[in-house]
Write an enzyme that holds these catalytic residues in place. Sequence first.
Site, PDB file in Angstrom:
ATOM      1  N   HIS A  13       5.709   1.957  17.046  1.00  0.00           N
ATOM      2  CA  HIS A  13       6.692   0.943  17.430  1.00  0.00           C
ATOM      3  C   HIS A  13       7.845   1.552  18.230  1.00  0.00           C
ATOM      4  CE1 HIS A  13       9.709  -2.324  15.988  1.00  0.00           C
ATOM      5  NE2 HIS A  13       8.986  -2.824  16.962  1.00  0.00           N
ATOM      6  N   GLU A  40       4.026   0.767  21.459  1.00  0.00           N
ATOM      7  CA  GLU A  40       4.619  -0.521  21.813  1.00  0.00           C
ATOM      8  C   GLU A  40       6.019  -0.225  22.333  1.00  0.00           C
ATOM      9  OE1 GLU A  40       7.260  -4.090  20.813  1.00  0.00           O
ATOM     10  OE2 GLU A  40       7.460  -1.995  20.286  1.00  0.00           O
ATOM     11  N   ASP A  42       9.619  -2.281  24.620  1.00  0.00           N
ATOM     12  CA  ASP A  42      10.205  -3.543  25.075  1.00  0.00           C
ATOM     13  C   ASP A  42      10.678  -3.411  26.515  1.00  0.00           C
ATOM     14  OD1 ASP A  42      10.232  -4.796  22.328  1.00  0.00           O
ATOM     15  OD2 ASP A  42      11.450  -3.002  21.965  1.00  0.00           O
ATOM     16  N   HIS A  55      15.515  -2.961  24.094  1.00  0.00           N
ATOM     17  CA  HIS A  55      15.177  -4.029  23.160  1.00  0.00           C
ATOM     18  C   HIS A  55      16.135  -5.212  23.236  1.00  0.00           C
ATOM     19  CE1 HIS A  55      15.077  -6.149  19.275  1.00  0.00           C
ATOM     20  NE2 HIS A  55      13.796  -5.818  19.243  1.00  0.00           N
ATOM     21  N   GLU A 115       5.811  -5.137  25.443  1.00  0.00           N
ATOM     22  CA  GLU A 115       6.419  -6.395  25.005  1.00  0.00           C
ATOM     23  C   GLU A 115       7.414  -6.854  26.063  1.00  0.00           C
ATOM     24  OE1 GLU A 115       8.451  -6.696  21.139  1.00  0.00           O
ATOM     25  OE2 GLU A 115       9.272  -8.595  21.871  1.00  0.00           O
TER      26      GLU A 115
HETATM   27  O1  G3P Z   1       5.882  -6.185  19.319  1.00  0.00           O
HETATM   28  C1  G3P Z   1       6.131  -6.080  17.962  1.00  0.00           C
HETATM   29  C2  G3P Z   1       7.599  -5.997  17.655  1.00  0.00           C
HETATM   30  O2  G3P Z   1       8.175  -5.018  18.463  1.00  0.00           O
HETATM   31  C3  G3P Z   1       8.326  -7.302  17.844  1.00  0.00           C
HETATM   32  O3  G3P Z   1       9.631  -7.280  17.389  1.00  0.00           O
HETATM   33  O4  G3P Z   1      12.066  -7.098  17.668  1.00  0.00           O
HETATM   34  O5  G3P Z   1      10.739  -5.067  17.196  1.00  0.00           O
HETATM   35  O6  G3P Z   1      10.606  -6.142  19.405  1.00  0.00           O
HETATM   36  P1  G3P Z   1      10.805  -6.351  17.945  1.00  0.00           P
HETATM   37 MG    MG Z   2       9.084  -4.946  20.430  1.00  0.00          MG
END
Ligand code: G3P
Ligand code: MG
Length: 247
Positions: A13, A40, A42, A55, A115
């Site tokens: 993450h 993953e 953002d 993020h 994302e």
């Molecule tokens: O993509 C999974 C997760 O990253 C979604 O929530 O807020 O951590 O971007 P967040």
């Molecule tokens: Mg995310």
Amino acid sequence: MNEIWSYPKIVAHRGGGILAPENTLSAIDCGHQYGHTMIEFDAKISEDQQVFLLHDDTLTRTTNTEGVAGALTWNELKHIDAGAWFSEQFVGERLPLLSEVAERCQRYGMFANIEIKPTAGLESLTGKHVACAAAAYWQNMPAPLLSSFSREALAAAQYEQPGLPRGYLMDEWQDDWQQVTQQLGCVSLHLNEQLLTDHRIQQIKAAGLRILAYTVNHPNRARQLLQQGVDMLCTDRIDLIGPNFAY
Ligand code: G3P
Ligand code: MG
């Protein structure tokens, strides 16, 4: 099932989970050092439509600057420190461009879940630019999995780059998930792990969708979800839930 799916089960993450400043090149290096094969992160756009990683809408939490990131040009963003907030070791870390992240993924042979995280009000524009940049930078790599909470962003990505796989993110249960994923041509549903019951997992799988659960940080819960048929787990504990996690 969609044949394009070839992703591993464990996803680091924000690149390096809790071990490095999120959404930075150092985080990706860290994920790789721990053996992870998928990350993953953002992605959003600057005022001059450069795609970079962050993020939040604002810079406050994860940089040494304040204000809405999407209101600044890349020239203004590129000098900002995105590591000092985390620890002294990462002072001087910069916000990465998507092109730099793609280069890292290529170097490490890593899969990517991009994302799409639009600044409020820029949903379609962000979906468009992220999808086009992803298609341009990932030409010689397995296709990145695009995901978003924003239906508008996913619709724009679908319009611009229909060949890139898409996943719809849900932090709260939405009864119209099947209709939405169908309209957006999604291959996967990405859910807050707390929403996942055995019944829902079966329903989603019966609809032909893959399931990603986020953010799973306890090995026992990770084991349970994988045994129940969840396809991918996104974790901050990249040290405890590794790429060869046994379940
Ligand atoms: O993509 C999974 C997760 O990253 C979604 O929530 O807020 O951590 O971007 P967040
Ligand atoms: Mg995310």
